[in-house]
Motif scaffolding. Structure first.
Motif, PDB file in Angstrom:
ATOM      1  N   GLN A 102      11.686  68.693  21.099  1.00  0.00           N
ATOM      2  CA  GLN A 102      11.120  67.256  21.123  1.00  0.00           C
ATOM      3  C   GLN A 102      10.429  67.622  19.310  1.00  0.00           C
ATOM      4  O   GLN A 102      10.280  69.029  18.713  1.00  0.00           O
ATOM      5  CB  GLN A 102       9.413  67.708  21.922  1.00  0.00           C
ATOM      6  CG  GLN A 102       9.861  66.970  22.759  1.00  0.00           C
ATOM      7  CD  GLN A 102       8.825  67.557  23.966  1.00  0.00           C
ATOM      8  OE1 GLN A 102       8.113  68.372  23.531  1.00  0.00           O
ATOM      9  NE2 GLN A 102       9.469  66.738  25.504  1.00  0.00           N
ATOM     10  N   SER A 103      10.474  66.646  18.574  1.00  0.00           N
ATOM     11  CA  SER A 103      10.119  65.840  17.054  1.00  0.00           C
ATOM     12  C   SER A 103       8.712  66.974  16.398  1.00  0.00           C
ATOM     13  O   SER A 103       8.449  67.419  16.070  1.00  0.00           O
ATOM     14  CB  SER A 103      10.371  64.898  16.649  1.00  0.00           C
ATOM     15  OG  SER A 103       8.959  64.091  17.470  1.00  0.00           O
ATOM     16  N   ASN A 104       7.680  67.023  17.774  1.00  0.00           N
ATOM     17  CA  ASN A 104       6.085  67.043  17.778  1.00  0.00           C
ATOM     18  C   ASN A 104       5.799  69.217  18.020  1.00  0.00           C
ATOM     19  O   ASN A 104       5.321  69.383  17.653  1.00  0.00           O
ATOM     20  CB  ASN A 104       5.313  66.480  19.110  1.00  0.00           C
ATOM     21  CG  ASN A 104       5.815  66.639  20.353  1.00  0.00           C
ATOM     22  OD1 ASN A 104       6.726  68.049  20.806  1.00  0.00           O
ATOM     23  ND2 ASN A 104       4.945  66.678  21.421  1.00  0.00           N
ATOM     24  N   ALA A 133       8.692  70.506  15.948  1.00  0.00           N
ATOM     25  CA  ALA A 133       9.245  71.487  14.883  1.00  0.00           C
ATOM     26  C   ALA A 133       8.463  72.107  14.461  1.00  0.00           C
ATOM     27  O   ALA A 133       8.647  73.039  13.796  1.00  0.00           O
ATOM     28  CB  ALA A 133       9.495  69.973  14.116  1.00  0.00           C
ATOM     29  N   VAL A 179      20.006  68.540  16.239  1.00  0.00           N
ATOM     30  CA  VAL A 179      19.719  66.942  15.636  1.00  0.00           C
ATOM     31  C   VAL A 179      20.072  66.414  15.978  1.00  0.00           C
ATOM     32  O   VAL A 179      21.200  66.080  15.173  1.00  0.00           O
ATOM     33  CB  VAL A 179      19.563  67.753  13.564  1.00  0.00           C
ATOM     34  CG1 VAL A 179      18.704  66.814  13.373  1.00  0.00           C
ATOM     35  CG2 VAL A 179      18.529  69.319  13.636  1.00  0.00           C
ATOM     36  N   THR A 195      18.692  62.947  16.028  1.00  0.00           N
ATOM     37  CA  THR A 195      17.783  61.887  15.404  1.00  0.00           C
ATOM     38  C   THR A 195      17.166  62.071  14.407  1.00  0.00           C
ATOM     39  O   THR A 195      17.038  63.408  13.932  1.00  0.00           O
ATOM     40  CB  THR A 195      16.062  61.606  16.172  1.00  0.00           C
ATOM     41  OG1 THR A 195      15.288  62.441  16.092  1.00  0.00           O
ATOM     42  CG2 THR A 195      16.703  60.788  17.200  1.00  0.00           C
ATOM     43  N   LYS A 255      14.204  60.980  12.885  1.00  0.00           N
ATOM     44  CA  LYS A 255      12.586  61.174  13.332  1.00  0.00           C
ATOM     45  C   LYS A 255      12.535  62.985  12.977  1.00  0.00           C
ATOM     46  O   LYS A 255      11.600  63.640  12.358  1.00  0.00           O
ATOM     47  CB  LYS A 255      12.583  60.755  14.300  1.00  0.00           C
ATOM     48  CG  LYS A 255      10.640  61.053  14.859  1.00  0.00           C
ATOM     49  CD  LYS A 255      10.472  60.439  15.817  1.00  0.00           C
ATOM     50  CE  LYS A 255       8.519  60.614  16.207  1.00  0.00           C
ATOM     51  NZ  LYS A 255       8.673  60.514  18.130  1.00  0.00           N
ATOM     52  N   LEU A 256      13.851  63.641  13.747  1.00  0.00           N
ATOM     53  CA  LEU A 256      13.677  64.747  13.916  1.00  0.00           C
ATOM     54  C   LEU A 256      14.229  65.586  12.579  1.00  0.00           C
ATOM     55  O   LEU A 256      13.328  66.305  12.176  1.00  0.00           O
ATOM     56  CB  LEU A 256      14.345  65.704  14.768  1.00  0.00           C
ATOM     57  CG  LEU A 256      14.806  66.948  15.582  1.00  0.00           C
ATOM     58  CD1 LEU A 256      13.053  66.976  15.666  1.00  0.00           C
ATOM     59  CD2 LEU A 256      15.642  67.490  16.438  1.00  0.00           C
ATOM     60  N   LYS A 291      10.773  65.686  10.103  1.00  0.00           N
ATOM     61  CA  LYS A 291      10.133  66.442  11.136  1.00  0.00           C
ATOM     62  C   LYS A 291      10.199  67.821  10.640  1.00  0.00           C
ATOM     63  O   LYS A 291       9.138  68.575  10.158  1.00  0.00           O
ATOM     64  CB  LYS A 291       9.570  66.173  12.139  1.00  0.00           C
ATOM     65  CG  LYS A 291       9.421  65.226  13.176  1.00  0.00           C
ATOM     66  CD  LYS A 291       7.819  65.424  12.644  1.00  0.00           C
ATOM     67  CE  LYS A 291       7.051  63.795  13.472  1.00  0.00           C
ATOM     68  NZ  LYS A 291       5.228  63.664  13.164  1.00  0.00           N
TER      69      LYS A 291
END
Length: 302
Positions: free
Chosen positions: A139-141, A143, A162, A164, A166-167, A170
């Protein structure tokens, strides 16, 4: 940890920790030539780990079995590679530290984990000369926690999943901040693979083959200065060797779009049941777990 939580320490755990401490003392004698940094970390691992992370559970190989199995898989990889360099990632997810230490003492320096928190905890306990690969959904949160928890305690960190932009962003920011916070002034980068869903299964993570793959690869190369695009990764359907060909075709398409040689992008594919076939089909990175460490026990996971 048992020091902070005495209620978690049972006589069985105490006995196991005494046995492990004795084993570590013997290992220290045979490892006198290792770097002092790695040696110091390994020497005190028995006093710092929780009983849950420490103790071998049913369903795993014993320690002697891990050493023998790791060396056998190494030999198989070399034979299948037929002179090519192929990286063997020993997938130790859910496995206790005593089995990782045994693999380490057998020469293993590349371990793979699926859960961010578990990887961070193990990186703090194991020697600093290990190259860790994260191979699970991220999850990106998480990272920031993963990068800052592993990079200062390891030789390197590779994130193979990986999928996305977004990721990627991050991870790029986390690596940039981590280098600044730890006074890392060289050109060290966080290594990443882009994950591809080559089987089309809904249960599998990753991008579908197509323009999105090229888009994210271009973004990483052009906009993420703290990341190094290493290649493409897939978790194919069991027994479906066509997935290897799909990933190889993706690499050809991406390399053409990026204007680079296909060989400059690695292929991470193949696991315990098919790693030799994957190597025959061009894999440069294989992820092998149960063949080395035994079947996994998920009962301790929350």
């Amino acid at each position: 940890r048992c020091v902070s939580h005495p209620q978690e320490t049972t006589p069985l755990h105490c006995c196991a920790m005494v046995r492990f401490s004795t084993a570590l003392a013997l290992l220290a004698v045979s490892s006198a030539t290792r770097s002092s940094r790695a040696f110091t970390k390994l020497s005190f691992v028995g006093a710092r780990i929780s009983p849950q992370l420490f103790s071998s559970t049913s369903g795993t190989l014993d320690m002697a079995g891990v050493a023998e199995s790791f060396k056998q898989v190494q030999a198989n990889v070399a034979t299948a590679g037929d002179g090519r360099d192929v990286r063997l990632v020993a997938v130790s997810k859910t496995k206790p530290l005593d089995l990782l230490v045994e693999a380490y003492e057998s020469g293993c320096r590349i371990f793979g984990e699926n859960y961010a928190q578990e990887l961070v905890e193990k990186a703090k306990e194991m020697p600093n000369d290990i190259h860790w690969h994260f191979i699970g959904p991220l999850q990106s949160n998480k990272a920031n926690m993963l990068v800052k928890g592993v990079i200062p305690n390891a030789a390197s960190l590779t994130v193979e999943t990986v999928a996305t932009i977004k990721l990627a962003n991050k991870l790029n920011k986390a690596m940039t901040d981590c280098k600044a916070e730890n006074d890392i002034t060289d050109d060290t980068k966080l290594v990443v693979f882009v994950q591809i869903n080559t089987s089309g299964e809904e249960s599998k993570s990753g991008l579908s083959p197509g323009p999105e793959v090229t888009e994210i690869c271009k973004h990483i190369m052009n906009s993420c200065s703290a990341l190094q695009l290493k290649g493409l990764m897939t978790i194919g359907a069991p027994g479906d060797l066509d997935c290897f060909g799909v990933l190889s075709k993706c690499r050809d398409d991406v390399s053409e779009a990026l204007g680079v040689e296909p060989s400059s992008l690695e292929l991470s594919m193949g696991m315990s049941g098919d790693y030799e076939a994957a190597i025959t089909n061009g894999a440069t990175n294989v992820r092998v777990g149960s063949v080395i460490f035994g079947q996994r026990d998920y009962s301790n996971l929350k």
